[in-house]
Design a protein around this motif. Structure first.
Motif, PDB file in Angstrom:
ATOM      1  N   PHE A  35       3.777 -40.460  33.019  1.00 10.02           N
ATOM      2  CA  PHE A  35       3.360 -38.579  33.023  1.00 10.02           C
ATOM      3  C   PHE A  35       2.497 -39.068  32.531  1.00 10.02           C
ATOM      4  CE2 PHE A  35       3.211 -35.224  30.300  1.00 10.02           C
ATOM      5  CZ  PHE A  35       4.643 -34.667  30.555  1.00 10.02           C
ATOM      6  N   PHE A  36       1.470 -39.107  32.214  1.00  8.30           N
ATOM      7  CA  PHE A  36       0.248 -38.989  32.124  1.00  8.30           C
ATOM      8  C   PHE A  36      -1.054 -39.046  32.846  1.00  8.30           C
ATOM      9  CE2 PHE A  36       1.126 -38.949  27.607  1.00  8.30           C
ATOM     10  CZ  PHE A  36       0.846 -36.925  27.105  1.00  8.30           C
ATOM     11  N   LEU A  37      -0.520 -40.402  34.145  1.00 11.72           N
ATOM     12  CA  LEU A  37      -0.780 -40.210  35.251  1.00 11.72           C
ATOM     13  C   LEU A  37      -0.999 -39.345  36.093  1.00 11.72           C
ATOM     14  CD1 LEU A  37      -2.194 -42.429  36.660  1.00 11.72           C
ATOM     15  CD2 LEU A  37      -0.173 -43.776  37.381  1.00 11.72           C
ATOM     16  N   ILE A  38       0.025 -38.955  36.564  1.00  8.42           N
ATOM     17  CA  ILE A  38       0.726 -37.661  37.125  1.00  8.42           C
ATOM     18  C   ILE A  38       0.657 -36.818  36.901  1.00  8.42           C
ATOM     19  CG2 ILE A  38       2.002 -36.517  38.309  1.00  8.42           C
ATOM     20  CD1 ILE A  38       4.590 -38.523  37.947  1.00  8.42           C
ATOM     21  N   PHE A  65      -4.872 -33.013  37.660  1.00 13.03           N
ATOM     22  CA  PHE A  65      -6.095 -32.255  37.154  1.00 13.03           C
ATOM     23  C   PHE A  65      -7.451 -32.544  38.530  1.00 13.03           C
ATOM     24  CE2 PHE A  65      -4.112 -32.406  32.942  1.00 13.03           C
ATOM     25  CZ  PHE A  65      -3.758 -30.362  32.899  1.00 13.03           C
ATOM     26  N   TRP A  66      -7.271 -33.750  38.538  1.00 14.67           N
ATOM     27  CA  TRP A  66      -8.361 -34.725  39.260  1.00 14.67           C
ATOM     28  C   TRP A  66      -8.033 -33.866  40.854  1.00 14.67           C
ATOM     29  CZ3 TRP A  66      -7.874 -37.313  43.760  1.00 14.67           C
ATOM     30  CH2 TRP A  66      -9.098 -37.349  44.769  1.00 14.67           C
ATOM     31  N   LEU A  67      -6.872 -33.222  41.356  1.00 19.19           N
ATOM     32  CA  LEU A  67      -6.810 -32.330  42.934  1.00 19.19           C
ATOM     33  C   LEU A  67      -7.723 -31.426  42.791  1.00 19.19           C
ATOM     34  CD1 LEU A  67      -3.917 -35.071  44.570  1.00 19.19           C
ATOM     35  CD2 LEU A  67      -6.153 -35.142  45.169  1.00 19.19           C
ATOM     36  N   GLY A 115      -9.183 -29.951  40.943  1.00 19.83           N
ATOM     37  CA  GLY A 115     -10.747 -30.274  39.897  1.00 19.83           C
ATOM     38  C   GLY A 115     -11.933 -30.198  41.388  1.00 19.83           C
ATOM     39  N   ARG A 116     -11.469 -30.771  42.074  1.00 19.19           N
ATOM     40  CA  ARG A 116     -12.168 -31.026  43.401  1.00 19.19           C
ATOM     41  C   ARG A 116     -12.253 -30.516  44.110  1.00 19.19           C
ATOM     42  NH1 ARG A 116     -10.703 -36.463  46.944  1.00 19.19           N
ATOM     43  NH2 ARG A 116     -12.053 -36.394  49.003  1.00 19.19           N
ATOM     44  N   LYS A 117     -10.992 -29.412  44.295  1.00 17.85           N
ATOM     45  CA  LYS A 117     -10.444 -28.421  45.372  1.00 17.85           C
ATOM     46  C   LYS A 117     -11.621 -27.465  45.146  1.00 17.85           C
ATOM     47  CE  LYS A 117      -7.970 -30.286  49.232  1.00 17.85           C
ATOM     48  NZ  LYS A 117      -8.985 -30.560  49.831  1.00 17.85           N
ATOM     49  N   ALA A 118     -10.872 -26.994  43.083  1.00 21.28           N
ATOM     50  CA  ALA A 118     -12.149 -26.078  42.590  1.00 21.28           C
ATOM     51  C   ALA A 118     -13.425 -26.222  43.039  1.00 21.28           C
ATOM     52  CB  ALA A 118     -11.620 -25.788  41.194  1.00 21.28           C
ATOM     53  N   GLU A 119     -13.716 -27.591  42.982  1.00 23.70           N
ATOM     54  CA  GLU A 119     -14.967 -27.887  42.665  1.00 23.70           C
ATOM     55  C   GLU A 119     -16.180 -27.197  45.012  1.00 23.70           C
ATOM     56  OE1 GLU A 119     -18.642 -31.490  41.359  1.00 23.70           O
ATOM     57  OE2 GLU A 119     -16.360 -31.850  42.299  1.00 23.70           O
ATOM     58  N   LYS A 120     -14.964 -28.073  45.490  1.00 23.26           N
ATOM     59  CA  LYS A 120     -15.124 -27.610  46.913  1.00 23.26           C
ATOM     60  C   LYS A 120     -15.216 -25.956  47.080  1.00 23.26           C
ATOM     61  CE  LYS A 120     -13.488 -31.719  49.204  1.00 23.26           C
ATOM     62  NZ  LYS A 120     -12.572 -32.213  49.865  1.00 23.26           N
ATOM     63  N   ILE A 121     -14.757 -25.121  46.493  1.00 27.46           N
ATOM     64  CA  ILE A 121     -14.556 -23.927  46.808  1.00 27.46           C
ATOM     65  C   ILE A 121     -15.660 -23.388  45.757  1.00 27.46           C
ATOM     66  CG2 ILE A 121     -13.223 -21.635  45.981  1.00 27.46           C
ATOM     67  CD1 ILE A 121     -11.040 -22.937  47.078  1.00 27.46           C
ATOM     68  N   TRP A 122     -15.967 -23.167  45.037  1.00 30.82           N
ATOM     69  CA  TRP A 122     -16.920 -23.504  44.155  1.00 30.82           C
ATOM     70  C   TRP A 122     -18.564 -23.874  44.963  1.00 30.82           C
ATOM     71  CZ3 TRP A 122     -17.538 -20.608  39.026  1.00 30.82           C
ATOM     72  CH2 TRP A 122     -18.224 -20.515  38.608  1.00 30.82           C
TER      73      TRP A 122
END
Length: 190
Positions: free
Chosen positions: A153-156, A161-163, A165-172
């Motif tokens: 559950f927590f791994l998923i 969250f990582w995915l 965050g990664r996309k949001a950082e690229k957009i940012w």
């Protein structure tokens, strides 16, 4: 000051509908969160009418934003609790029986995102995105908490969250690169 007036209007609405019903749980068949879904929808509709008044056009953006926040926050709560008035009744209802509220919240979020993209409205787009993800994570927790191993559950959850965050950082970073790469204005004073 207008935002605080709208927040006070919400407090008055809750108090007035509670007083009219003798502090019962339902008013016109709606519990408190569902009342605020209607209240937020009305407030958002009023914000569109403010465009036609030259004297009040400056009140439109805060009214629209507060109306959306009332609407989406209340709809998110309704998607969890339904239109039930007390804890005992709600606790006997399985979470799968409230699926249609989650679907409604998802559709409303997508509509807000679509409106924000079409009319370049950052408030609508941001609120729609926030509540879309909030809805997805709420459904994930509701439906999978008791059915899969907690480590999985927590791994998923962590991977998602990582995915994001990664996309949001690229957009940012792209947004800041656009601002830095823009040519200097010709009318700038040197």
């Amino acid at each position: 000051m207008w935002i605080f007036s709208l927040l006070s209007l919400g407090s008055w609405f809750a108090t007035e509908t509670g007083f009219v019903t003798g502090w019962q749980t339902h008013f016109l068949g709606m519990n408190y969160p569902l009342r605020f879904v209607a209240f937020g929808a009305v407030l958002t509709g009023v914000s569109f009418l403010l465009r036609f008044s030259p004297r009040a056009v400056f009140l439109r953006p805060p009214t629209f934003t507060v109306g959306l926040l009332y609407f989406f926050t209340a709809l998110w709560i309704v998607s969890i609790t339904g239109n039930y008035g007390d804890w005992e009744t709600w606790s006997r209802v399985p979470t799968t029986a409230l699926w249609y509220w989650g679907v409604l919240l998802g559709l409303a979020s997508l509509a807000a995102i679509g409106y924000g993209l079409k009319y370049d409205d950052t408030a609508s787009r941001g609120i729609g995105l926030a509540f879309l993800f909030l809805n997805l994570y709420t459904r994930y927790c509701e439906y999978f908490w008791g059915h899969i191993h907690k480590a999985v559950f927590f791994l998923i959850l962590a991977l998602s969250f990582w995915l994001i965050g990664r996309k949001a950082e690229k957009i940012w970073n792209l947004e800041f690169m656009k601002k830095d790469a823009s040519p200097p204005r010709s009318d700038a004073v040197e």
